[in-house]
Structure formats: C-alpha cells, structure tokens
Design a protein around this motif. Sequence first.
Motif, PDB file in Angstrom:
ATOM      1  N   PHE A 269       0.804  -1.228   0.000  1.00 51.79           N
ATOM      2  CA  PHE A 269       0.000   0.000   0.000  1.00 51.79           C
ATOM      3  C   PHE A 269       0.837   1.279   0.000  1.00 51.79           C
ATOM      4  N   PRO A 270       1.941   1.376   0.759  1.00 54.24           N
ATOM      5  CA  PRO A 270       2.805   2.562   0.590  1.00 54.24           C
ATOM      6  C   PRO A 270       3.387   2.659  -0.816  1.00 54.24           C
ATOM      7  N   GLY A 271       3.747   1.501  -1.402  1.00 54.65           N
ATOM      8  CA  GLY A 271       4.264   1.518  -2.771  1.00 54.65           C
ATOM      9  C   GLY A 271       3.223   1.977  -3.773  1.00 54.65           C
ATOM     10  N   LEU A 272       1.980   1.514  -3.600  1.00 53.05           N
ATOM     11  CA  LEU A 272       0.897   1.965  -4.486  1.00 53.05           C
ATOM     12  C   LEU A 272       0.648   3.461  -4.335  1.00 53.05           C
ATOM     13  N   ALA A 273       0.743   3.961  -3.120  1.00 49.88           N
ATOM     14  CA  ALA A 273       0.541   5.401  -2.898  1.00 49.88           C
ATOM     15  C   ALA A 273       1.593   6.215  -3.644  1.00 49.88           C
ATOM     16  N   ILE A 274       2.850   5.775  -3.571  1.00 47.17           N
ATOM     17  CA  ILE A 274       3.913   6.472  -4.305  1.00 47.17           C
ATOM     18  C   ILE A 274       3.655   6.403  -5.803  1.00 47.17           C
ATOM     19  N   MET A 275       3.312   5.213  -6.294  1.00 46.95           N
ATOM     20  CA  MET A 275       3.106   5.028  -7.727  1.00 46.95           C
ATOM     21  C   MET A 275       1.967   5.900  -8.246  1.00 46.95           C
ATOM     22  N   LEU A 276       0.826   5.903  -7.536  1.00 47.35           N
ATOM     23  CA  LEU A 276      -0.333   6.662  -8.000  1.00 47.35           C
ATOM     24  C   LEU A 276      -0.075   8.172  -7.952  1.00 47.35           C
ATOM     25  N   THR A 277       0.589   8.638  -6.902  1.00 55.44           N
ATOM     26  CA  THR A 277       0.873  10.073  -6.806  1.00 55.44           C
ATOM     27  C   THR A 277       1.795  10.518  -7.925  1.00 55.44           C
ATOM     28  N   VAL A 278       2.853   9.755  -8.152  1.00 56.76           N
ATOM     29  CA  VAL A 278       3.793  10.090  -9.227  1.00 56.76           C
ATOM     30  C   VAL A 278       3.101  10.007 -10.583  1.00 56.76           C
ATOM     31  N   LEU A 279       2.266   8.981 -10.767  1.00 53.83           N
ATOM     32  CA  LEU A 279       1.530   8.848 -12.025  1.00 53.83           C
ATOM     33  C   LEU A 279       0.628  10.051 -12.256  1.00 53.83           C
ATOM     34  N   GLY A 280      -0.067  10.503 -11.213  1.00 58.38           N
ATOM     35  CA  GLY A 280      -0.947  11.654 -11.354  1.00 58.38           C
ATOM     36  C   GLY A 280      -0.201  12.903 -11.784  1.00 58.38           C
ATOM     37  N   PHE A 281       0.927  13.185 -11.142  1.00 54.73           N
ATOM     38  CA  PHE A 281       1.691  14.371 -11.513  1.00 54.73           C
ATOM     39  C   PHE A 281       2.270  14.245 -12.922  1.00 54.73           C
ATOM     40  N   ASN A 282       2.695  13.054 -13.307  1.00 53.18           N
ATOM     41  CA  ASN A 282       3.244  12.872 -14.648  1.00 53.18           C
ATOM     42  C   ASN A 282       2.176  13.056 -15.719  1.00 53.18           C
ATOM     43  N   LEU A 283       0.997  12.491 -15.493  1.00 52.55           N
ATOM     44  CA  LEU A 283      -0.086  12.651 -16.462  1.00 52.55           C
ATOM     45  C   LEU A 283      -0.502  14.116 -16.572  1.00 52.55           C
ATOM     46  N   MET A 284      -0.597  14.791 -15.434  1.00 54.31           N
ATOM     47  CA  MET A 284      -0.970  16.198 -15.459  1.00 54.31           C
ATOM     48  C   MET A 284       0.121  17.034 -16.123  1.00 54.31           C
ATOM     49  N   GLY A 285       1.390  16.715 -15.849  1.00 57.21           N
ATOM     50  CA  GLY A 285       2.489  17.444 -16.476  1.00 57.21           C
ATOM     51  C   GLY A 285       2.528  17.253 -17.977  1.00 57.21           C
ATOM     52  N   ASP A 286       2.286  16.034 -18.428  1.00 56.36           N
ATOM     53  CA  ASP A 286       2.238  15.787 -19.870  1.00 56.36           C
ATOM     54  C   ASP A 286       1.098  16.553 -20.519  1.00 56.36           C
ATOM     55  N   GLY A 287      -0.038  16.611 -19.827  1.00 55.36           N
ATOM     56  CA  GLY A 287      -1.167  17.378 -20.363  1.00 55.36           C
ATOM     57  C   GLY A 287      -0.869  18.862 -20.444  1.00 55.36           C
ATOM     58  N   LEU A 288      -0.210  19.395 -19.422  1.00 62.04           N
ATOM     59  CA  LEU A 288       0.177  20.808 -19.457  1.00 62.04           C
ATOM     60  C   LEU A 288       1.181  21.079 -20.568  1.00 62.04           C
ATOM     61  N   ARG A 289       2.102  20.157 -20.770  1.00 61.18           N
ATOM     62  CA  ARG A 289       3.075  20.334 -21.847  1.00 61.18           C
ATOM     63  C   ARG A 289       2.385  20.357 -23.210  1.00 61.18           C
ATOM     64  N   ASP A 290       1.456  19.424 -23.421  1.00 64.00           N
ATOM     65  CA  ASP A 290       0.733  19.393 -24.695  1.00 64.00           C
ATOM     66  C   ASP A 290      -0.113  20.649 -24.890  1.00 64.00           C
ATOM     67  N   ALA A 291      -0.635  21.204 -23.794  1.00 63.01           N
ATOM     68  CA  ALA A 291      -1.516  22.365 -23.896  1.00 63.01           C
ATOM     69  C   ALA A 291      -0.759  23.664 -24.074  1.00 63.01           C
ATOM     70  N   LEU A 292       0.420  23.782 -23.452  1.00 66.15           N
ATOM     71  CA  LEU A 292       1.140  25.059 -23.433  1.00 66.15           C
ATOM     72  C   LEU A 292       2.267  25.150 -24.443  1.00 66.15           C
ATOM     73  N   ASP A 293       2.713  23.998 -24.955  1.00 61.66           N
ATOM     74  CA  ASP A 293       3.814  24.022 -25.919  1.00 61.66           C
ATOM     75  C   ASP A 293       3.240  24.145 -27.332  1.00 61.66           C
ATOM     76  N   PRO A 294       3.543  25.223 -28.040  1.00 53.19           N
ATOM     77  CA  PRO A 294       2.994  25.385 -29.403  1.00 53.19           C
ATOM     78  C   PRO A 294       3.427  24.276 -30.336  1.00 53.19           C
ATOM     79  N   LYS A 295       4.571  23.670 -30.118  1.00 56.11           N
ATOM     80  CA  LYS A 295       5.052  22.617 -30.999  1.00 56.11           C
ATOM     81  C   LYS A 295       4.231  21.348 -30.868  1.00 56.11           C
ATOM     82  N   MET A 296       3.473  21.226 -29.755  1.00 60.01           N
ATOM     83  CA  MET A 296       2.680  20.027 -29.526  1.00 60.01           C
ATOM     84  C   MET A 296       1.220  20.182 -29.963  1.00 60.01           C
ATOM     85  N   LYS A 297       0.879  21.319 -30.514  1.00 55.93           N
ATOM     86  CA  LYS A 297      -0.530  21.584 -30.848  1.00 55.93           C
ATOM     87  C   LYS A 297      -1.078  20.583 -31.842  1.00 55.93           C
ATOM     88  N   ASN A 298      -0.263  20.164 -32.782  1.00 54.96           N
ATOM     89  CA  ASN A 298      -0.746  19.290 -33.833  1.00 54.96           C
ATOM     90  C   ASN A 298      -0.620  17.806 -33.456  1.00 54.96           C
TER      91      ASN A 298
END
Length: 298
Positions: A269-298
């Motif tokens: 359960f501590p391992g799952l907590a680390i994995m899910l938290t890191v996964l959440g930030f990575n998914l959100m970061g990738d989404g922000l990169r796709d949204a804010l980087d003009p090179k990723m628009k297409n």
Amino acid sequence: MPVLAKRENEIDQLQQEEASSPWREGWKSFKKNKVALIGAGIVLFFVIIAIFAPLLAPYGVNDQELSIRNTPPSFEHWFGTDDFGRDIFSRVLYGARISLWVGLVSVAGSVILGCFLGIIAGYYGRWIDTLISRIFDIMLAFPSILLAIAVVAVLGPSLQNALIAIAIINIPNFGRLIRSKVLSVKQEEYIMAARAVGMSDGRILFHHVLPNSSAPIIVQATLAIATAIIEAAALGFLGMGAQPPQAEWGKMLADSRQYIIQAPWTVLFPGLAIMLTVLGFNLMGDGLRDALDPKMKN
C-alpha cells in the motif's frame, strides 16, 4: 515623465495581450485532454486526503498494539497493520502530507533559485552566463540521487535536510530551462521597446521576461514534483530522509522490507501510494506540456 509612463503602459498592454491568449488556449486544450484530467483528479485526491488526514484516519498515526502485529487487511484495519501493530491505512493517509509537502516545497525552492540564476545568466550573458552555466554543468555531472545523498550526509539525516537536498539537485534543471527561454524572449519587440523607453532591467525581467517564460517552468515544475516525491521516498528508504516515527512512504517501505514475504501488504500500500501520486503528476504534467507548448498543438 507622462509620455514615458504612457509608453510603459502601452508596452505592458501589448505584453499582456500576447501572454493571455496562449494561456486561454492552453486551458481549453487541457480541459479536452482526458488523460491529463485523470492525472489532475489523482493529484487532487491525494491533496484532499493529505489535508483531511486527521479526519479520515480511523486510528492515530503512531498508535501501537503489539497483539495485532502484521495482521492482514480486515474490516478493522483496511490496509492491515505493520510490525508495531500500527494501522497502515492511517499511516498512508498521513504519509501523503509528508510526501506532497516535500515535493511542493522542494520544487518551489528549486524554481525560485533556478529561475533567478537562469534569468540573470540569460539576460546579461557574457562572463555571468559562463560562470552560472558552468556551475549548472558541474551539478548535472553527478547523478541526482548521489548528489542528494552527499548533501544529506553533510547536513545530517532528517526530513528537512532531505528537502533541502532535493531542492538543490533540481536547481540546474530549472536554471537551464529558463535561461534558454530568456535568450529568445529578450529579442522580442516589446522587450526592445521597453529598453528604448528607459525601463529598468528589474522591471523588464520580472514584469515582462519572467511572465512570458513561465509556461515551460510550470510544466517542468509539475513533472519535478513527481521526481521529488520519488527522491524523498528513496532517501527515506535509505534512512537519510524521514526519521522514526514519521509516517513517510519511503520510510514505511524500508521498515517493512524484511516482512515482504510474510506480510506483503506492509509494502504494497505505501508503494501503491507512491506510484499513483507520481503517475498523477506525470499525467498532469504531460497534459500541461501538450496544452502550453505550441510545438505540440498538432
């Protein structure tokens, strides 16, 4: 003076118009990214349980009952108990506080110091740029976790010193990123116009250059929080981060590694907590990169 003030206001308005439109488009793009919204939902979930941990935890974070050591998950103890009879579910909830706090504060420190050095290097150039860039190169020459261990070894093992170490090792990443952005932004027309009307360097840097360089910093900071959580867990696992009886996820893994066969729930359960938290930030970061980087628009 009135003419100068009028020109400065015109420059401010031009800069704000250029900056606000990408942010609006980025927000619309982010809302359409379902994966990014899932990541944001995971992050929000852990933030909520971190804030309300005292209300959600059925037991005290350090309450011990040796008669129920290493008992499996049950209705009384949803995640089971550890080798001291402490409720793992309660400790995982409180661990979210420590991990998120370390991630957010350490990255905030890295952003402040890294952006300050990167802006100075990129804007003024010459020997200042060379000196700061060489310092960044030296820091990046060391593996990040080894550099963090070295810093903690000098300062002493504790959660606060681990936070400082994580902040230090991430400074070059933000410094180099903001430096490269400043090198391109300072050639824009509104920056040249600001110089022409006699605007001070400080105002140009913090009112024009920094706001227009903030998009990649926000993306990198979101991803860096995930990395900082892993680094804090690694230091805690090595005994150089959080100290007993603090409920930190990495320390919980370290304390339970000898029971991984007979009581696997103590590490699951501590391992799952680390994995899910890191996964959440990575998914959100990738989404922000796709949204804010003009090179990723297409």
